[in-house]
Design a protein around this motif. Sequence first.
Motif, PDB file in Angstrom:
ATOM      1  N   VAL A   1       0.872  -1.175   0.000  1.00 35.46           N
ATOM      2  CA  VAL A   1       0.000   0.000   0.000  1.00 35.46           C
ATOM      3  C   VAL A   1       0.914   1.232   0.000  1.00 35.46           C
TER       4      VAL A   1
ATOM      5  N   HIS B   1       2.852   4.567   0.672  1.00 34.24           N
ATOM      6  CA  HIS B   1       3.083   5.315   1.906  1.00 34.24           C
ATOM      7  C   HIS B   1       4.004   6.473   1.580  1.00 34.24           C
TER       8      HIS B   1
ATOM      9  N   GLU C   1       3.917   0.084   2.227  1.00 35.18           N
ATOM     10  CA  GLU C   1       3.766  -0.659   3.478  1.00 35.18           C
ATOM     11  C   GLU C   1       3.019  -1.952   3.203  1.00 35.18           C
TER      12      GLU C   1
ATOM     13  N   ALA D   1       0.201  -4.759   3.659  1.00 37.25           N
ATOM     14  CA  ALA D   1      -1.145  -4.924   4.215  1.00 37.25           C
ATOM     15  C   ALA D   1      -1.652  -6.286   3.760  1.00 37.25           C
TER      16      ALA D   1
ATOM     17  N   GLU E   1      -7.957  -8.867  13.884  1.00 38.39           N
ATOM     18  CA  GLU E   1      -6.841  -8.227  13.200  1.00 38.39           C
ATOM     19  C   GLU E   1      -5.616  -8.173  14.125  1.00 38.39           C
TER      20      GLU E   1
ATOM     21  N   ARG F   1      -1.882  -9.869  13.519  1.00 41.20           N
ATOM     22  CA  ARG F   1      -0.672  -9.043  13.449  1.00 41.20           C
ATOM     23  C   ARG F   1       0.330  -9.521  14.508  1.00 41.20           C
TER      24      ARG F   1
ATOM     25  N   PRO G   1       2.129  -6.876   8.658  1.00 39.78           N
ATOM     26  CA  PRO G   1       1.151  -6.050   7.946  1.00 39.78           C
ATOM     27  C   PRO G   1       0.611  -4.939   8.849  1.00 39.78           C
ATOM     28  N   VAL G   2       0.580  -3.721   8.299  1.00 37.45           N
ATOM     29  CA  VAL G   2       0.072  -2.611   9.096  1.00 37.45           C
ATOM     30  C   VAL G   2      -1.447  -2.701   9.229  1.00 37.45           C
ATOM     31  N   LYS G   3      -2.041  -3.428   8.333  1.00 33.98           N
ATOM     32  CA  LYS G   3      -3.488  -3.576   8.376  1.00 33.98           C
ATOM     33  C   LYS G   3      -3.852  -4.980   7.893  1.00 33.98           C
TER      34      LYS G   3
ATOM     35  N   PHE H   1      -7.461  -1.085  -0.098  1.00 36.14           N
ATOM     36  CA  PHE H   1      -6.694  -0.178   0.766  1.00 36.14           C
ATOM     37  C   PHE H   1      -6.604   1.220   0.165  1.00 36.14           C
TER      38      PHE H   1
END
Length: 539
Positions: free
Chosen positions: A469, A471, A477, A479, A492, A496, A509-511, A536
């Motif tokens: 995604v 950034h 980043e 995801a 979630e 993570r 993953p940030v999300k 995203f």
Amino acid sequence: WKNAPPTLRETLLMGRSHGDKIFLVHEDERVNFEAFYRAVTHMAAELESFGVQKGDRVAIVMRNLPEWPVAFYGALSLGAIVTPLNAWWTGPELEYGLVDSGAKVAIVDVERYERMGEHLHNCPDLKRVYVSRAKEEITHPYVIPLESKIGGANDWAKLDEKPLPTVAITADDDATIFYTSGTTGKPKGAIATHRNINSNIFAAAAAGARAFLRRGEAPPQPDPSAPQKGALLSVPFFHATGCFAVLNPSLFAGAKLAMMRKWDPERAMQVIQDEKLTQMGGVPTIAWQIIEHPNRANYDLSSIEAVAYGGAPSAPELVRKIKEIWPKSSPGNGWGMTETSATATSNSAEDYENRPDSCGPAVPVTDLKIMTVEAPYRELPIGEVGELWCKGPQVVRGYWNKPEATAQTFVDGWVRTGDLARLDAEGFCFIIDRAKDMLIRGGENIYCIEVENCLYDHPAVMDAALVGVPHKTLGEEPAAVVTLKPGAEATEAELRAFVADRLAAFKVPVKVVFWPETLPRNANGKIMKNELKKVFVEG
Ligand code: ATP
Ligand code: MG
């Protein structure tokens, strides 16, 4: 290579020798090898009388139906170049395929015929269209119902035999143009010769023998009294795997092929049980969907002897699951691409159990090497990650109508695969990722597959994809998009944390977004990451 059938016409003749054994099963249609052969001779005679000549392109535009292979071998035995198009394509995409290949004749099923509509009339080289399974009368002057020439599948046994065309065909003549999946860009037509395609038959035989030979034992000889082998066809004929690694070797060896109108795991289990099929696989997701199915215990799947797949990354856990359910079975994983006419490496039986993260060593007469990704290209030592290059009897000579892409991709008989991989000291190949399927987060490389495999290790995860995604400062980043197993739960934060426990912090993953059904895949079972990225980027 001594016993190699030189061309697919010889493969067809071998197929005929299996006589009244069942070859194709599709719903209530059953076609034996002799009936299939007769239908092919009628198809060839029809194309010949229409004026199809050696080197002319004949397109096949159908989902998996018994008439697909009839059209395929019929056109090939005239020396024509068969151009199968992706049945999932839209009208404009199908027009692209017909125009790009310059097809003179198209053999299409009624759904594709209707979908193409006016696009069919924008193809200047197209002179004749055969439509199968049309219910209504067709009025176009150059569109003809296929059944009026060869009959329907259940009638093929009643056909008389026609002589096969006598045109000279050699192993190095062009046989097919198969389009790549289009995962990384517009699909390219890879031109395969008869030799390229038939190499899969021997690759499969050699892979089966390897584990025995390594133990110093003779591989078992085929037992004529053993029940007929049969495969569940879960991949399309219009991709190299379905056609070269499943259809052509099945015809050669006398194995049954059961095709389905539409992929559905529950229906697939019913077909395996009814037809006592011995093989399943195709792409790893297919195996997972059956293994994880809540109703699996309701079906007798004990006939399965081999679960083999390729074409996409598979989690090491899959091998353990297969051995748990079918302890005597042989799991198999292979790597290949349209440009290698399907199989180029293969890992099976205990080799695969010992190295569940490898797609195996190269098949016979094939070389692999690892090269630097950037020019100047040089070979890297064992163990280092770089771009995989492959050379062998299956590597095609180039792309149709694309001299620039051909010059970039094919170098002195080697194909540059675009995949990142490493080799171990025994020649086993480990695919790391596509060179394009990695992301760089503030200078740190993240291979999507590594994070995906980690997510697959979580007991609740059925399907997972990592995407980059955008950034502002880091560039990209990671995801994740995840589908959970039926009835399983995970949050979630939990997923993570699970990755954070196992991989470096920059790879977490940030999300994580949960997807309600299996992830969107193209016809070849590859996750369409461009679709997922939109979640995203567009919210
Ligand atoms: P395009 O070239 O048009 O972008 P594509 O590469 O997906 O599409 P194919 O020729 O169908 O088209 O797929 C070949 C690719 O599939 C390989 O280059 C590799 O990335 C992937 N692949 C095949 N087998 C395996 C495997 N066993 N493990 C991991 N990846 C695999
Ligand atoms: Mg590719």
